[in-house]
Design a protein around this motif. Structure first.
Motif, PDB file in Angstrom:
ATOM      1  N   LEU A  69      42.614  -6.615  55.446  1.00 44.19           N
ATOM      2  CA  LEU A  69      42.605  -5.326  56.125  1.00 44.19           C
ATOM      3  C   LEU A  69      41.902  -5.410  57.474  1.00 44.19           C
ATOM      4  CD1 LEU A  69      41.731  -2.766  53.293  1.00 44.19           C
ATOM      5  CD2 LEU A  69      43.768  -2.709  54.710  1.00 44.19           C
ATOM      6  N   GLN A  70      40.775  -6.077  57.498  1.00 44.45           N
ATOM      7  CA  GLN A  70      40.012  -6.148  58.734  1.00 44.45           C
ATOM      8  C   GLN A  70      40.773  -6.891  59.838  1.00 44.45           C
ATOM      9  OE1 GLN A  70      36.238  -7.747  57.426  1.00 44.45           O
ATOM     10  NE2 GLN A  70      35.617  -5.812  56.467  1.00 44.45           N
ATOM     11  N   LYS A  71      41.686  -7.767  59.432  1.00 43.48           N
ATOM     12  CA  LYS A  71      42.536  -8.455  60.410  1.00 43.48           C
ATOM     13  C   LYS A  71      43.736  -7.613  60.824  1.00 43.48           C
ATOM     14  CE  LYS A  71      41.627 -13.168  58.710  1.00 43.48           C
ATOM     15  NZ  LYS A  71      42.241 -14.351  58.051  1.00 43.48           N
ATOM     16  N   GLU A  72      44.355  -6.956  59.851  1.00 46.17           N
ATOM     17  CA  GLU A  72      45.665  -6.340  60.074  1.00 46.17           C
ATOM     18  C   GLU A  72      45.627  -4.844  60.380  1.00 46.17           C
ATOM     19  OE1 GLU A  72      48.433  -8.056  60.208  1.00 46.17           O
ATOM     20  OE2 GLU A  72      47.422  -9.943  59.723  1.00 46.17           O
ATOM     21  N   LEU A  73      44.571  -4.150  59.969  1.00 43.39           N
ATOM     22  CA  LEU A  73      44.570  -2.690  60.065  1.00 43.39           C
ATOM     23  C   LEU A  73      44.400  -2.140  61.482  1.00 43.39           C
ATOM     24  CD1 LEU A  73      44.763  -0.052  58.490  1.00 43.39           C
ATOM     25  CD2 LEU A  73      42.279  -0.173  58.117  1.00 43.39           C
ATOM     26  N   PRO A  74      43.605  -2.739  62.364  1.00 42.63           N
ATOM     27  CA  PRO A  74      43.301  -2.093  63.655  1.00 42.63           C
ATOM     28  C   PRO A  74      44.488  -1.521  64.411  1.00 42.63           C
ATOM     29  CG  PRO A  74      41.846  -3.953  63.367  1.00 42.63           C
ATOM     30  CD  PRO A  74      42.803  -3.980  62.201  1.00 42.63           C
ATOM     31  N   PRO A  75      45.607  -2.229  64.609  1.00 45.03           N
ATOM     32  CA  PRO A  75      46.704  -1.594  65.372  1.00 45.03           C
ATOM     33  C   PRO A  75      47.290  -0.376  64.681  1.00 45.03           C
ATOM     34  CG  PRO A  75      47.413  -3.708  64.450  1.00 45.03           C
ATOM     35  CD  PRO A  75      45.932  -3.634  64.289  1.00 45.03           C
ATOM     36  N   HIS A  76      47.221  -0.326  63.357  1.00 41.16           N
ATOM     37  CA  HIS A  76      47.770   0.815  62.626  1.00 41.16           C
ATOM     38  C   HIS A  76      46.889   2.058  62.758  1.00 41.16           C
ATOM     39  CE1 HIS A  76      50.965  -1.558  60.759  1.00 41.16           C
ATOM     40  NE2 HIS A  76      50.070  -2.520  60.657  1.00 41.16           N
ATOM     41  N   LEU A  77      45.643   1.874  63.184  1.00 42.43           N
ATOM     42  CA  LEU A  77      44.769   3.023  63.408  1.00 42.43           C
ATOM     43  C   LEU A  77      45.175   3.797  64.663  1.00 42.43           C
ATOM     44  CD1 LEU A  77      41.308   1.408  62.548  1.00 42.43           C
ATOM     45  CD2 LEU A  77      42.736   2.849  61.087  1.00 42.43           C
ATOM     46  N   GLU A  78      46.056   3.203  65.449  1.00 38.74           N
ATOM     47  CA  GLU A  78      46.564   3.868  66.645  1.00 38.74           C
ATOM     48  C   GLU A  78      47.904   4.558  66.387  1.00 38.74           C
ATOM     49  OE1 GLU A  78      44.796   3.937  69.331  1.00 38.74           O
ATOM     50  OE2 GLU A  78      43.313   2.339  69.043  1.00 38.74           O
ATOM     51  N   VAL A  79      48.473   4.373  65.190  1.00 32.71           N
ATOM     52  CA  VAL A  79      49.810   4.913  64.893  1.00 32.71           C
ATOM     53  C   VAL A  79      49.717   5.766  63.627  1.00 32.71           C
ATOM     54  CG1 VAL A  79      52.239   4.359  64.510  1.00 32.71           C
ATOM     55  CG2 VAL A  79      50.822   2.839  65.901  1.00 32.71           C
ATOM     56  N   PHE A  80      49.315   6.995  63.803  1.00 34.02           N
ATOM     57  CA  PHE A  80      49.205   7.936  62.691  1.00 34.02           C
ATOM     58  C   PHE A  80      50.420   8.861  62.668  1.00 34.02           C
ATOM     59  CE2 PHE A  80      44.636   8.368  61.024  1.00 34.02           C
ATOM     60  CZ  PHE A  80      44.468   6.995  61.057  1.00 34.02           C
ATOM     61  N   PRO A  81      50.751   9.417  61.508  1.00 31.56           N
ATOM     62  CA  PRO A  81      51.811  10.431  61.485  1.00 31.56           C
ATOM     63  C   PRO A  81      51.372  11.655  62.274  1.00 31.56           C
ATOM     64  CG  PRO A  81      50.651  10.380  59.390  1.00 31.56           C
ATOM     65  CD  PRO A  81      50.145   9.209  60.184  1.00 31.56           C
ATOM     66  N   ASN A  82      52.336  12.352  62.838  1.00 31.71           N
ATOM     67  CA  ASN A  82      52.013  13.578  63.565  1.00 31.71           C
ATOM     68  C   ASN A  82      51.496  14.635  62.594  1.00 31.71           C
ATOM     69  OD1 ASN A  82      52.957  12.432  65.945  1.00 31.71           O
ATOM     70  ND2 ASN A  82      55.013  13.283  65.690  1.00 31.71           N
ATOM     71  N   ALA A  83      50.470  15.352  63.003  1.00 29.39           N
ATOM     72  CA  ALA A  83      49.994  16.464  62.177  1.00 29.39           C
ATOM     73  C   ALA A  83      51.134  17.436  61.923  1.00 29.39           C
ATOM     74  CB  ALA A  83      48.821  17.160  62.854  1.00 29.39           C
ATOM     75  N   ASN A  84      51.955  17.680  62.936  1.00 28.83           N
ATOM     76  CA  ASN A  84      53.173  18.475  62.789  1.00 28.83           C
ATOM     77  C   ASN A  84      54.365  17.537  62.960  1.00 28.83           C
ATOM     78  OD1 ASN A  84      55.365  20.169  62.874  1.00 28.83           O
ATOM     79  ND2 ASN A  84      54.675  21.358  64.633  1.00 28.83           N
ATOM     80  N   PRO A  85      55.001  17.120  61.866  1.00 27.85           N
ATOM     81  CA  PRO A  85      56.085  16.129  61.969  1.00 27.85           C
ATOM     82  C   PRO A  85      57.279  16.601  62.796  1.00 27.85           C
ATOM     83  CG  PRO A  85      55.342  16.363  59.698  1.00 27.85           C
ATOM     84  CD  PRO A  85      54.731  17.480  60.474  1.00 27.85           C
ATOM     85  N   MET A  86      57.405  17.917  63.002  1.00 25.36           N
ATOM     86  CA  MET A  86      58.563  18.436  63.731  1.00 25.36           C
ATOM     87  C   MET A  86      58.237  18.817  65.166  1.00 25.36           C
ATOM     88  SD  MET A  86      60.260  20.591  60.598  1.00 25.36           S
ATOM     89  CE  MET A  86      58.677  21.162  59.976  1.00 25.36           C
ATOM     90  N   ALA A  87      57.037  18.420  65.616  1.00 28.03           N
ATOM     91  CA  ALA A  87      56.647  18.737  66.985  1.00 28.03           C
ATOM     92  C   ALA A  87      57.578  18.054  67.979  1.00 28.03           C
ATOM     93  CB  ALA A  87      55.207  18.297  67.231  1.00 28.03           C
ATOM     94  N   LYS A  88      57.936  18.770  69.009  1.00 27.58           N
ATOM     95  CA  LYS A  88      58.771  18.264  70.116  1.00 27.58           C
ATOM     96  C   LYS A  88      60.158  17.829  69.658  1.00 27.58           C
ATOM     97  CE  LYS A  88      54.736  16.723  72.735  1.00 27.58           C
ATOM     98  NZ  LYS A  88      54.044  15.574  73.401  1.00 27.58           N
ATOM     99  N   LYS A  89      60.618  18.361  68.525  1.00 27.70           N
ATOM    100  CA  LYS A  89      61.976  18.082  68.049  1.00 27.70           C
ATOM    101  C   LYS A  89      62.873  19.262  68.410  1.00 27.70           C
ATOM    102  CE  LYS A  89      60.856  14.187  65.949  1.00 27.70           C
ATOM    103  NZ  LYS A  89      59.440  14.151  66.303  1.00 27.70           N
ATOM    104  N   SER A  90      64.133  18.966  68.702  1.00 24.96           N
ATOM    105  CA  SER A  90      65.044  20.027  69.148  1.00 24.96           C
ATOM    106  C   SER A  90      66.309  20.066  68.310  1.00 24.96           C
ATOM    107  CB  SER A  90      65.406  19.821  70.618  1.00 24.96           C
ATOM    108  OG  SER A  90      65.997  18.544  70.822  1.00 24.96           O
ATOM    109  N   PHE A  91      66.194  19.741  67.012  1.00 25.56           N
ATOM    110  CA  PHE A  91      67.369  19.850  66.151  1.00 25.56           C
ATOM    111  C   PHE A  91      67.683  21.322  65.897  1.00 25.56           C
ATOM    112  CE2 PHE A  91      63.638  19.016  63.441  1.00 25.56           C
ATOM    113  CZ  PHE A  91      63.638  20.137  62.627  1.00 25.56           C
ATOM    114  N   PRO A  92      68.912  21.641  65.541  1.00 26.09           N
ATOM    115  CA  PRO A  92      69.299  23.055  65.389  1.00 26.09           C
ATOM    116  C   PRO A  92      68.563  23.732  64.233  1.00 26.09           C
ATOM    117  CG  PRO A  92      71.235  21.620  65.529  1.00 26.09           C
ATOM    118  CD  PRO A  92      70.054  20.727  65.364  1.00 26.09           C
TER     119      PRO A  92
END
Length: 499
Positions: A176-199
């Motif tokens: 984990l200490q080797k592999e986790l750091p870059p994933h700490l920069e890529v979290f799911p959006n608090a609002n998964p539908m933010a900035k989406k323009s589907f109908p």
């Protein structure tokens, strides 16, 4: 189509279940919500919203609940339905269709998913590595004629980031200490539908399907007891005081961060001064995201990723550079929790005796025929009818509250090994009792805890003892000496356990 985040990191969270194509002439994108039962901080919903945005199609969120799953009960159904109410409220003003469906009879939902998928451009679901869900998803993937993706939104490190299971927590912590750091920069959006323009759409889009398979209405979700009473599930395992849903999960998280975390490093084993997070049921049912918990903890700690230690030691302390309570808790919610997900993701026998390390299997088999002073049946264990008041209290807490205090759960498991004829039977008893009564049962973390009692993720201990061999030994007497337990024993051993 470009992925919305880093393609490499996203790829690790996407599990292509089948080779079917995207149907660009379909009516909508379908999110089949089976494990990440939440509307925020959810990579699965975010991926489904991305597909809808790319294809310019509406989004349907389908959250079903079967009646025929193992250990189905009023307790588990109530918890899930309380979460459905939160999801329905959260999505009521959104551009998506939310379709909660609770099966009234076994096989009543037969054909429902196919009917939804037949009109879908693509189907997105949750990649959960445990219980019956992986087999179900694979079976569905073979039948669908449209793309099916399962998305990993379980933990901070994608399950596919590791290509092997780890024998002990220390080695996984180093990984984990080797592999986790870059994933700490890529979290799911608090609002998964933010900035989406589907109908935007409404339930008329799937009116024919809802007519054949009616969704559960808001009034029933608000007061589900009478509805649940009419379902063909186990009514002897009743609801508990712990409420389900994202709102309750966040309330518990806020209590823990304010009240429990400052005491966690020193007092987490103190039964009478409760400071454990009690978040595991919410994490299990997907009502709360580990990413959201980490986000709020880091904010409280005023922590940034650049504070991580550059030394990869595998140590439980010092890598995060946070407070002692935060570091101790992160070791539980990340190292130990995701270690269990790693095992379930990579090994089909995670719930079998064969999954134990060789040394544990060897020592338990060598002591298989050792005499037992006490041997109890499943019924005696379930009804807390042993000679040990502390063990009985822990079992009664499980039956009544749907949980056992973390430290006592380890003792509870060790004594079942001590009081059964074979370690294989002990494992089966522990799995049954935990999965039947615990809100957080049927989870990778549950199997980690059960099989830790039999040697998983541990080392050989001395002196070698009867029955246990080199398995770590625990006793109620030692627990009584270490902890204040008299009021706990009195509290849970009073009154009838079963009517």
């Amino acid at each position: 189509m470009a992925l919305p985040l880093s393609a490499e990191l996203w790829h690790l969270r996407i599990h292509e279940i089948n080779d079917a194509p995207v149907n660009e002439t379909g009516k909508y994108v379908l999110y089949w919500m089976i494990a990440n039962r939440r509307t925020e901080w959810n990579f699965s919903l975010q991926r489904a919203a991305w597909w809808a945005d790319q294809l310019k199609k509406p989004l349907v969120v389908f959250e079903p609940l079967r009646v025929g799953y193992p250990w189905a009960s009023d307790r588990l159904h109530t918890f899930v339905l309380q979460g459905m109410l939160d999801n329905q409220t959260a999505l009521s003003d959104s551009p998506v269709v939310y379709y909660p469906y609770v099966e009234p009879q076994p096989d009543a939902a037969k054909g429902l998913l196919k009917a939804l998928a037949d009109d879908a451009c693509a189907v997105v679901t949750d990649d959960f590595p445990c219980f019956f869900l992986p087999r179900m998803v694979q079976a569905v993937g073979k039948r669908l004629k449209v793309k099916l993706e399962a998305i990993d939104s379980n933990g901070l490190l994608p399950m596919q980031a590791a290509d092997r299971d780890f024998p002990v927590a220390h080695s996984f912590r180093r990984f984990l200490q080797k592999e986790l750091p870059p994933h700490l920069e890529v979290f799911p959006n608090a609002n998964p539908m933010a900035k989406k323009s589907f109908p935007a759409t409404n339930h008329k889009l799937i009116a024919d399907i809802i007519q054949q398979w009616p969704s559960i209405d808001k009034q029933t979700l608000e007061r589900p007891a009478d509805f649940i009473a009419g379902l063909p599930i186990d009514h002897e395992v009743g609801p508990v005081d712990t409420p389900g849903g994202t709102l309750a999960a966040r309330k518990q998280m806020q209590w823990f961060l304010k009240e429990g975390l400052p005491r966690y490093a020193d007092d987490r084993n103190n039964v009478e001064s409760e400071c454990a997070s009690q978040l595991s049921p919410y994490l299990h049912f997907g009502h709360l995201s580990a990413h959201e918990v980490f986000h709020h903890l880091a904010k409280q700690e005023k922590w940034e990723p650049n504070q991580l230690s550059t030394k990869v030691t595998g140590s439980r302390e010092g890598w995060w550079n946070m407070s002692p309570g935060a570091e101790a808790f992160l070791d539980e919610i990340i190292t130990w929790r995701e270690l269990g997900y790693n095992m379930c993701h990579l090994r089909d026998d995670y719930d079998q005796f064969s999954s134990l390390p060789d040394w544990a299997q060897k020592t338990l088999n060598e002591h298989k025929d050792d005499p037992r002073e006490h041997v109890y049946t499943l019924e005696q264990f379930e009804k807390a009818q042993t000679h040990d008041p502390l063990w009985n209290a822990a079992q009664r807490q499980l039956v009544q509250d749907g949980r056992i205090h973390n430290y006592l759960r380890m003792l509870w498991g060790k004594k079942v090994l001590h009081w059964t004829n074979t370690p294989e039977y002990a494992a089966k008893i522990l799995i049954h009792l935990n999965n039947k009564y615990a809100l957080d049962g049927r989870n990778p973390n549950s199997y980690s805890g059960i099989f830790w009692c039999l040697g998983r993720y541990d080392r050989a201990w001395g002196p070698e003892r009867e029955i246990f061999g080199k398995i770590r030994y625990m006793t109620s007497d030692s627990a009584m000496r270490k902890l204040k337990l008299k009021s706990y024993i009195k509290q849970y051993n009073e009154g009838k356990l079963f009517d």
